[in-house]
Design a protein around this motif. Structure first.
Motif, PDB file in Angstrom:
ATOM      1  N   HIS A  49       0.835  -1.203   0.000  1.00 38.36           N
ATOM      2  CA  HIS A  49       0.000   0.000   0.000  1.00 38.36           C
ATOM      3  C   HIS A  49       0.872   1.256   0.000  1.00 38.36           C
ATOM      4  CE1 HIS A  49      -3.041   2.701   2.241  1.00 38.36           C
ATOM      5  NE2 HIS A  49      -3.122   2.874   0.945  1.00 38.36           N
ATOM      6  N   ALA A  53       1.112   3.994  -2.998  1.00 43.09           N
ATOM      7  CA  ALA A  53       0.690   5.368  -2.686  1.00 43.09           C
ATOM      8  C   ALA A  53       1.737   6.401  -3.106  1.00 43.09           C
ATOM      9  CB  ALA A  53       0.387   5.480  -1.193  1.00 43.09           C
ATOM     10  N   SER A  55       2.833   6.625  -5.991  1.00 35.88           N
ATOM     11  CA  SER A  55       2.415   6.953  -7.367  1.00 35.88           C
ATOM     12  C   SER A  55       3.573   7.019  -8.359  1.00 35.88           C
ATOM     13  CB  SER A  55       1.639   8.281  -7.406  1.00 35.88           C
ATOM     14  OG  SER A  55       0.507   8.190  -6.604  1.00 35.88           O
ATOM     15  N   LYS A  78      -6.060  -1.062  -2.080  1.00 39.78           N
ATOM     16  CA  LYS A  78      -6.523   0.038  -1.210  1.00 39.78           C
ATOM     17  C   LYS A  78      -6.249   1.394  -1.831  1.00 39.78           C
ATOM     18  CE  LYS A  78      -6.600  -2.223   3.190  1.00 39.78           C
ATOM     19  NZ  LYS A  78      -5.626  -3.194   3.629  1.00 39.78           N
ATOM     20  N   THR A  79      -5.482   1.402  -2.949  1.00 39.78           N
ATOM     21  CA  THR A  79      -5.181   2.673  -3.606  1.00 39.78           C
ATOM     22  C   THR A  79      -5.093   2.420  -5.118  1.00 39.78           C
ATOM     23  OG1 THR A  79      -3.645   4.527  -3.640  1.00 39.78           O
ATOM     24  CG2 THR A  79      -2.677   2.393  -3.203  1.00 39.78           C
ATOM     25  N   TYR A  81      -3.475   1.374  -8.471  1.00 43.78           N
ATOM     26  CA  TYR A  81      -2.322   0.483  -8.709  1.00 43.78           C
ATOM     27  C   TYR A  81      -1.999   0.330 -10.203  1.00 43.78           C
ATOM     28  CZ  TYR A  81      -6.235  -2.841  -9.144  1.00 43.78           C
ATOM     29  OH  TYR A  81      -7.412  -3.460  -9.505  1.00 43.78           O
TER      30      TYR A  81
END
Ligand SMILES: Nc1ncnc2c1ncn2[C@@H]1O[C@H](COP(=O)(O)OP(=O)(O)OP(=O)(O)O)[C@@H](O)[C@H]1O
Length: 307
Positions: A49, A53, A55, A78-79, A81
């Motif tokens: 995660h 995150a 990016s 959860k974010t 990907y």
């Protein structure tokens, strides 16, 4: 940029040894990378995660078993990907993720594949949902007898013992034999794509597959396709324990499908209702005991380096 998430405890400690070889090779190439070691259950999800995150377009390589790959995907979802390409170096006991994608188990070749990928494919991510709880999977999610084997394998000293002699794959077969005598089949209803309901009064298990193999090489759904957006299911719906015993070895070559009582289906949404709460697994990791379970694929696929 390359990130590595390593489970040093996979295959009872072999993961650390394999990573040492991988690291040597990466350092020879002067590769820029960051390596993170998992310290406990759930840690791989947190690390994945955090990496997603950032990016930064990158290759995220899992060095671990199927359980570590499962945790990583549960962290990624959860974010966002889409900027991540997943790589995998198998160091586990079962290694069904590598088997299903045709990835090499040879560490040296696996490193080459990651540094110069011949093929990057989009892969479905499966979702297992019960009430409001969700767990994602890459290989399979199962309810019943197959999950009871996974639940026991997670806490069994047998895995460590067999891994010591390079026989970790046999853990699942040995525990399957024990569970076969203990497990009580249960009435189960299955609904495919909100339409047809099939009733199985003495169901042993339902395996929902994204890849072809689970349980250390059982080819439960020979036609499963990791990019068709569907869940393929293998239902052991009406077999005696003796028949299960004779059927299981044939599953390693996908010939169990000829047994009366084995049903293979596929659908976009698979809903399973059982008379009593049954053990559930996602990629061999526990998803508790459930009496209702729905399986489908996530709208967004993931990019994976394949063989
Ligand atoms: N540092 C650690 N110490 C103990 N357990 C860990 C550690 N890091 C991760 N784990 C846990 O180890 C478990 C098993 O990991 P993994 O699935 O990668 O290996 P395996 O069990 O040998 O392989 P397979 O799932 O293919 O049989 C996972 O549930 C994970 O949460």
């Amino acid at each position: 940029m390359y990130y590595f998430i390593i489970n040093p405890r996979s295959r009872s400690g072999k993961g650390q040894e394999i990573w040492d070889n991988v690291k040597k090779r990466l350092d020879e190439e002067n590769l820029e990378y960051e390596a993170y070691f998992t310290q406990r259950q759930g840690h791989a999800a947190e690390l994945a995660h955090q990496i997603a995150a950032l990016s930064i377009p990158c290759t995220l390589v899992v060095v671990g078993g199927d359980g570590t790959a499962n945790e990583v995907v549960n962290g990624l979802v959860k974010t966002v990907y889409t900027h991540i390409t997943l790589g995998y170096i198998p160091t586990g006991s079962g290694n069904d993720f590598a088997r299903g994608l045709g990835l090499t188990k040879d560490t040296k070749k696996a490193v080459e594949q990651i540094l110069a990928p011949a093929c990057i494919e989009k892969m479905d991510i499966g979702i297992a949902q019960s009430d409001k709880e969700k767990r994602y999977f890459l290989i399979s999610a199962g309810i019943g007898f197959d999950a009871s084997i996974c639940h026991e394998a997670l806490h069994s000293g047998l895995k460590d013992l067999l891994n010591r002699y390079g026989l970790g794959k046999l853990t699942y077969a040995a525990i399957a034999l024990k569970q076969l005598f203990l497990y009580r089949p249960c009435p189960v209803d299955i609904r495919l794509d909100k339409k047809r309901i099939s009733r199985f009064p003495r169901c042993f298990f339902v395996a929902g597959m994204n890849l072809k193999y689970e349980g250390g090489g059982c080819k439960f759904c020979p036609d499963a396709d990791h990019s068709d957006g569907k869940i393929h299911i293998c239902v052991a719906g009406k077999l005696s324990k003796l028949k299960i015993l004779t059927m299981l070895p044939t599953a390693f070559i996908g010939k169990h499908i000829w047994f009366k009582g084995i049903q293979i289906e596929q659908g976009h949404v698979v809903e399973i209702i059982s008379r009593r709460p049954l053990p559930v697994h996602c990629d061999g990791e526990s998803f508790g005991f459930r009496s209702s379970l729905s399986l489908r694929t996530a709208p967004e696929q993931i990019s994976v380096i394949t063989g």
